[in-house]
Enzyme design. Structure first.
Site, mmCIF file in Angstrom:
data_model
loop_
_atom_site.group_PDB
_atom_site.id
_atom_site.type_symbol
_atom_site.label_atom_id
_atom_site.label_comp_id
_atom_site.label_asym_id
_atom_site.label_seq_id
_atom_site.Cartn_x
_atom_site.Cartn_y
_atom_site.Cartn_z
ATOM 1 N N ASN A 1 35.408 35.774 0.318
ATOM 2 C CA ASN A 1 35.061 34.947 1.665
ATOM 3 C C ASN A 1 36.264 33.848 1.875
ATOM 4 O O ASN A 1 36.179 32.966 0.912
ATOM 5 C CB ASN A 1 33.866 34.285 1.929
ATOM 6 C CG ASN A 1 33.633 33.834 3.174
ATOM 7 O OD1 ASN A 1 34.506 33.034 3.633
ATOM 8 N ND2 ASN A 1 32.320 33.736 4.068
ATOM 9 N N GLU B 1 35.193 36.187 6.891
ATOM 10 C CA GLU B 1 35.432 35.054 7.770
ATOM 11 C C GLU B 1 36.864 34.683 7.755
ATOM 12 O O GLU B 1 37.562 33.627 7.269
ATOM 13 C CB GLU B 1 34.939 33.805 6.941
ATOM 14 C CG GLU B 1 33.343 33.567 7.301
ATOM 15 C CD GLU B 1 32.875 32.077 7.268
ATOM 16 O OE1 GLU B 1 32.946 31.633 8.302
ATOM 17 O OE2 GLU B 1 32.284 31.820 6.290
ATOM 18 N N TYR C 1 30.055 40.755 6.206
ATOM 19 C CA TYR C 1 29.853 39.431 6.328
ATOM 20 C C TYR C 1 28.419 39.401 6.798
ATOM 21 O O TYR C 1 28.287 39.387 8.164
ATOM 22 C CB TYR C 1 30.939 38.740 7.226
ATOM 23 C CG TYR C 1 30.691 37.242 7.306
ATOM 24 C CD1 TYR C 1 30.121 36.558 6.293
ATOM 25 C CD2 TYR C 1 30.717 36.360 8.563
ATOM 26 C CE1 TYR C 1 29.848 35.068 6.424
ATOM 27 C CE2 TYR C 1 30.226 35.381 8.808
ATOM 28 C CZ TYR C 1 30.145 34.628 7.836
ATOM 29 O OH TYR C 1 29.845 33.036 7.849
ATOM 30 N N ASP D 1 30.246 38.684 1.399
ATOM 31 C CA ASP D 1 29.359 37.479 1.459
ATOM 32 C C ASP D 1 27.902 38.066 1.790
ATOM 33 O O ASP D 1 27.840 37.966 3.403
ATOM 34 C CB ASP D 1 29.916 36.446 2.294
ATOM 35 C CG ASP D 1 29.045 35.169 2.598
ATOM 36 O OD1 ASP D 1 27.924 35.243 1.804
ATOM 37 O OD2 ASP D 1 29.467 34.356 2.905
ATOM 38 N N ASN E 1 25.162 36.151 1.899
ATOM 39 C CA ASN E 1 24.328 34.855 2.411
ATOM 40 C C ASN E 1 22.870 34.809 1.675
ATOM 41 O O ASN E 1 21.876 34.585 2.531
ATOM 42 C CB ASN E 1 24.455 34.687 3.774
ATOM 43 C CG ASN E 1 25.393 33.948 4.217
ATOM 44 O OD1 ASN E 1 25.853 33.016 3.474
ATOM 45 N ND2 ASN E 1 26.322 34.502 5.291
ATOM 46 N N ASP F 1 35.657 27.965 0.435
ATOM 47 C CA ASP F 1 34.385 27.254 -0.391
ATOM 48 C C ASP F 1 33.955 28.578 -1.300
ATOM 49 O O ASP F 1 32.858 28.376 -2.037
ATOM 50 C CB ASP F 1 33.362 26.771 0.588
ATOM 51 C CG ASP F 1 33.259 27.448 1.799
ATOM 52 O OD1 ASP F 1 34.087 28.626 2.194
ATOM 53 O OD2 ASP F 1 32.706 27.152 2.772
ATOM 54 N N HIS F 2 34.427 29.815 -1.017
ATOM 55 C CA HIS F 2 34.181 30.665 -1.759
ATOM 56 C C HIS F 2 35.064 31.168 -3.037
ATOM 57 O O HIS F 2 36.148 30.965 -2.677
ATOM 58 C CB HIS F 2 33.739 32.016 -0.974
ATOM 59 C CG HIS F 2 32.613 32.001 -0.219
ATOM 60 N ND1 HIS F 2 31.439 32.536 -0.168
ATOM 61 C CD2 HIS F 2 32.521 31.129 0.967
ATOM 62 C CE1 HIS F 2 30.595 32.337 0.827
ATOM 63 N NE2 HIS F 2 31.283 31.565 1.477
#
Length: 267
Positions: free
Chosen positions: A7, A34, A114, A157, A159, A257-258
DNA sequence: ATGGTTGTGTAACAA
């Protein structure tokens, strides 16, 4: 063959980093999530120059998924059969979001996914997330019913932090998404449909994560979450000889951030 | 301190 997922939180702001990383890690297939751009904004030439074919779907500044491959990129499919739609606001016609793209790369059916962020417990986005995962479970289960030896990789991702060890402190998440029983059940259902987390045995926890929030010094404090996964069909899982989470790539200015996740496949 | 950062695009929204 080396297969990876990342991501990137905007491909345009990360293109130099991604290109350098691809060469350094000698990756054959990379699934991106993303990308945060429309198709005509995707910096495709940067990757074709490195020998990769590119497939991307992005409708606006949100979501966006892609596949880069230097071992073939055939039968590209945007969205999976039965993928739920979403209406951004009242009066807007529901549409399939840019959250899934599949292609056959080096004999493996790779899906860059995603999974919707559920936001808050009780939020309609969480219902959407659960419906999305259930639809994926049904479709991915059918693929194996049709061909038990299919080589399929469901990567991206998700989540969801499926286990307590997949967050740094469960007490922080007592009223949060990502760890709630329905989300964990939805993830488990995909596993029970025949798809195995092929990374965990090679990168066991606790304290091993794929995502760290930009805020509150989460990365230096080692307060992260394991929410990015490579799930393999039985035939693919048998080929996995190694895996890693490249925590180094979360460091420094201009990091996503990943962290990227890499899987090594043998014959 | 009720936020803290980073991305989109240029005000808010998303994560």
């Amino acid at each position: 063959m080396r297969l990876a997922t990342w991501n990137v939180n905007s491909i345009r702001s990360r293109v130099d980093r991604v290109a350098a990383w691809l060469e350094r890690q000698d990756v054959d297939v990379l699934a991106l999530q993303e990308t945060k751009c429309k198709d005509d904004q995707f910096p495709e030439e940067r990757f074709t120059a490195l020998g990769y074919q590119v497939a991307h779907v992005g409708l606006n500044q949100w979501n966006g998924v892609a596949l880069l491959s230097r071992v073939g990129l055939d039968d590209v499919q945007v969205g999976f059969p039965g993928q739920p739609t979403w209406s951004a606001k009242e009066g807007v016609e529901p549409a399939v979001e840019a959250r899934a793209i599949g292609a056959t790369c080096g004999g493996v059916r790779v899906w860059s996914l995603y999974v919707p962020n559920g936001r808050q417990l009780g939020d309609p986005h969480l219902d959407y997330k659960l419906a999305w995962l259930e639809a994926l479970r049904v479709t991915a289960g059918e693929w194996l019913a049709q061909d038990a030896e299919a080589q399929v990789a469901l990567v991206g991702d998700w989540n969801i932090a499926p286990q307590d060890d997949d967050v740094w402190d469960m007490s922080v998440f007592s009223h949060s998404t990502h760890v709630s029983p329905p989300e964990r059940a939805a993830f488990r259902a995909v596993v029970e449909a025949g798809y195995t987390d092929v990374v965990r045995p090679h990168a066991p926890g606790p304290g091993v994560y794929t995502y760290w929030d930009y805020t509150q010094l989460r990365f230096p404090r080692r307060e992260g979450m394991r929410i990015d996964f490579v799930l393999g069909s039985p035939a693919l899982t048998r080929r996995v000889s190694g895996a890693l989470i490249d925590r180094q790539e979360r460091k420094g200015k201009g990091a996503s951030d990943h962290a990227p996740v890499v899987v090594e496949l043998g014959e």
